[in-house]
Motif scaffolding. Structure first.
Motif, mmCIF file in Angstrom:
data_model
loop_
_atom_site.group_PDB
_atom_site.id
_atom_site.type_symbol
_atom_site.label_atom_id
_atom_site.label_comp_id
_atom_site.label_asym_id
_atom_site.label_seq_id
_atom_site.Cartn_x
_atom_site.Cartn_y
_atom_site.Cartn_z
ATOM 1 N N GLY A 118 0.798 -1.223 0.000
ATOM 2 C CA GLY A 118 0.000 0.000 0.000
ATOM 3 C C GLY A 118 0.828 1.269 0.000
ATOM 4 N N ASP A 119 2.140 1.147 -0.211
ATOM 5 C CA ASP A 119 3.014 2.329 -0.200
ATOM 6 C C ASP A 119 3.123 3.006 -1.563
ATOM 7 N N LEU A 120 2.780 2.267 -2.606
ATOM 8 C CA LEU A 120 2.922 2.788 -3.962
ATOM 9 C C LEU A 120 1.675 2.424 -4.769
ATOM 10 N N LEU A 159 18.115 5.155 -13.627
ATOM 11 C CA LEU A 159 18.611 5.825 -12.427
ATOM 12 C C LEU A 159 17.462 6.394 -11.608
ATOM 13 N N ALA A 160 16.505 7.043 -12.293
ATOM 14 C CA ALA A 160 15.361 7.637 -11.592
ATOM 15 C C ALA A 160 14.502 6.555 -10.936
ATOM 16 N N GLN A 161 14.269 5.457 -11.652
ATOM 17 C CA GLN A 161 13.471 4.363 -11.076
ATOM 18 C C GLN A 161 14.158 3.778 -9.845
ATOM 19 N N GLY A 162 15.453 3.511 -9.958
ATOM 20 C CA GLY A 162 16.180 2.931 -8.833
ATOM 21 C C GLY A 162 16.187 3.838 -7.622
ATOM 22 N N THR A 163 16.401 5.140 -7.868
ATOM 23 C CA THR A 163 16.404 6.109 -6.772
ATOM 24 C C THR A 163 15.034 6.198 -6.110
ATOM 25 N N ALA A 164 13.988 6.251 -6.940
ATOM 26 C CA ALA A 164 12.627 6.390 -6.417
ATOM 27 C C ALA A 164 12.211 5.162 -5.610
ATOM 28 N N VAL A 165 12.447 3.977 -6.156
ATOM 29 C CA VAL A 165 12.069 2.752 -5.437
ATOM 30 C C VAL A 165 12.849 2.639 -4.133
ATOM 31 N N GLY A 166 14.142 2.990 -4.185
ATOM 32 C CA GLY A 166 14.951 2.959 -2.966
ATOM 33 C C GLY A 166 14.413 3.897 -1.900
ATOM 34 N N MET A 167 13.947 5.064 -2.314
ATOM 35 C CA MET A 167 13.388 6.017 -1.355
ATOM 36 C C MET A 167 12.061 5.522 -0.785
ATOM 37 N N TYR A 168 11.281 4.819 -1.597
ATOM 38 C CA TYR A 168 10.017 4.270 -1.108
ATOM 39 C C TYR A 168 10.229 3.089 -0.174
ATOM 40 N N VAL A 169 11.321 2.367 -0.369
ATOM 41 C CA VAL A 169 11.620 1.248 0.529
ATOM 42 C C VAL A 169 11.889 1.770 1.936
ATOM 43 N N LEU A 170 12.623 2.870 2.008
ATOM 44 C CA LEU A 170 12.857 3.493 3.313
ATOM 45 C C LEU A 170 11.570 4.171 3.784
ATOM 46 N N PRO A 175 9.516 16.225 4.560
ATOM 47 C CA PRO A 175 9.976 16.689 3.244
ATOM 48 C C PRO A 175 10.556 15.567 2.383
ATOM 49 N N LEU A 176 11.225 14.596 3.011
ATOM 50 C CA LEU A 176 11.805 13.498 2.244
ATOM 51 C C LEU A 176 10.717 12.637 1.600
ATOM 52 N N ALA A 177 9.597 12.483 2.292
ATOM 53 C CA ALA A 177 8.476 11.736 1.722
ATOM 54 C C ALA A 177 7.909 12.473 0.509
ATOM 55 N N THR A 178 7.868 13.806 0.608
ATOM 56 C CA THR A 178 7.406 14.616 -0.528
ATOM 57 C C THR A 178 8.389 14.515 -1.686
ATOM 58 N N LEU A 179 9.682 14.534 -1.360
ATOM 59 C CA LEU A 179 10.716 14.449 -2.386
ATOM 60 C C LEU A 179 10.634 13.133 -3.142
ATOM 61 N N ARG A 180 10.412 12.037 -2.429
ATOM 62 C CA ARG A 180 10.367 10.744 -3.109
ATOM 63 C C ARG A 180 9.176 10.674 -4.067
ATOM 64 N N PHE A 181 8.084 11.369 -3.719
ATOM 65 C CA PHE A 181 6.931 11.416 -4.621
ATOM 66 C C PHE A 181 7.318 12.051 -5.948
ATOM 67 N N TRP A 182 8.066 13.153 -5.872
ATOM 68 C CA TRP A 182 8.454 13.847 -7.099
ATOM 69 C C TRP A 182 9.517 13.071 -7.872
ATOM 70 N N MET A 184 9.660 9.815 -7.990
ATOM 71 C CA MET A 184 8.896 8.778 -8.669
ATOM 72 C C MET A 184 8.127 9.352 -9.847
ATOM 73 N N THR A 185 7.623 10.570 -9.702
ATOM 74 C CA THR A 185 6.924 11.221 -10.810
ATOM 75 C C THR A 185 7.850 11.383 -12.007
ATOM 76 N N VAL A 186 9.078 11.833 -11.734
ATOM 77 C CA VAL A 186 10.075 11.977 -12.805
ATOM 78 C C VAL A 186 10.362 10.615 -13.438
ATOM 79 N N ALA A 187 10.467 9.587 -12.603
ATOM 80 C CA ALA A 187 10.754 8.239 -13.100
ATOM 81 C C ALA A 187 9.642 7.755 -14.035
ATOM 82 N N VAL A 188 8.383 7.998 -13.654
ATOM 83 C CA VAL A 188 7.247 7.574 -14.478
ATOM 84 C C VAL A 188 7.236 8.328 -15.802
ATOM 85 N N VAL A 189 7.482 9.638 -15.750
ATOM 86 C CA VAL A 189 7.504 10.440 -16.971
ATOM 87 C C VAL A 189 8.600 9.945 -17.911
#
Length: 225
Positions: A118-120, A159-170, A175-182, A184-189
């Motif tokens: 339920g995190d993503l 790189l964006a996917q790996g960074t985003a997934v890694g941030m969601y794992v933690l 602010p860091l939770a908000t950052l990981r959202f963005w 992941m948004t970049v990764a999807v785009v």
């Protein structure tokens, strides 16, 4: 029984010259080169990562940190195994097959596990996995006409996917939770845009290949007249 493998005799039953036999032995031993070993480690890390991530219901910060460590190691080996294989001529058939499987397996494991917890959102996982599967099938579709090379955008996407997934794992907050959202948004785009670019390249490559085949057939017919 001569004790010489069939591959070393060229299928004729006669031992090949010593130089060729030595080369064959080297080719066999090359399976265990450092690049392939790193790929194998990444494959082993996939189930280990999932087990760590899902411990205690999947919401224990300590277990999530260990899961992140396993994911990070897998991402690092992904960077180094390809580089080592190309730099030191360690490319093998095993590596060509196992490396992309390991890449997609660790990413798919992370996305599916995070969505199951339920995190993503599931739609994010669906978009990324559909793109990866689609591009893989498309590569096979045009493989007889040529190879679609990895683009700079594709590397940025990874790189964006790996960074985003890694941030969601933690289990980040504030602010860091908000950052990981963005992130992941970049990764999807990037996932969508690079996917469309691969489709364009595949269509162009197939058209050129078919045109070359037609031209070759016409030349053959003209020469036969």
């Amino acid at each position: 029984m001569t004790g010489v493998p069939a591959s070393a005799t060229g299928g004729t039953g006669r031992p090949t010259p010593r130089g060729k036999l030595g080369a064959a032995a080297v080719d066999q031993a090359s399976l265990w080169n450092i690049a392939n070993i790193l790929t194998m480690i990444r494959l082993v890390l996939v189930p280990a990562f999932v087990v760590l991530l899902l411990q205690d219901g999947g919401h224990d910060p300590a277990w999530r940190a260990w899961a992140w460590a396993a994911f990070a190691v897998a991402m690092i080996t992904d960077v180094f195994d390809g580089h080592l294989a190309r730099t030191y001529n360690l490319v093998t058939d095993f590596g060509k097959i196992a490396d992309p499987i390991a890449d997609k397996a660790i990413m798919a494991a992370g996305l599916i596990s995070l969505s199951a917890l339920g995190d993503l959102p599931w739609w994010v996982t669906a978009v990324i996995l559909a793109r990866e599967l689609g591009i893989t099938l498309m590569r096979f579709w045009v493989i007889r006409h040529g190879v679609i090379p990895a683009s700079r955008g594709g590397k940025m996407k990874t790189l964006a996917q790996g960074t985003a997934v890694g941030m969601y794992v933690l289990m980040l907050t504030g602010p860091l939770a908000t950052l990981r959202f963005w992130v992941m948004t970049v990764a999807v785009v990037l996932t969508v845009l690079t996917g469309l670019d691969y489709v364009r390249q595949a269509v162009v490559l197939r058209r050129r290949g078919l045109a070359a085949e037609r031209a070759a057939a016409e030349r053959s017919e003209a020469a036969a007249r």
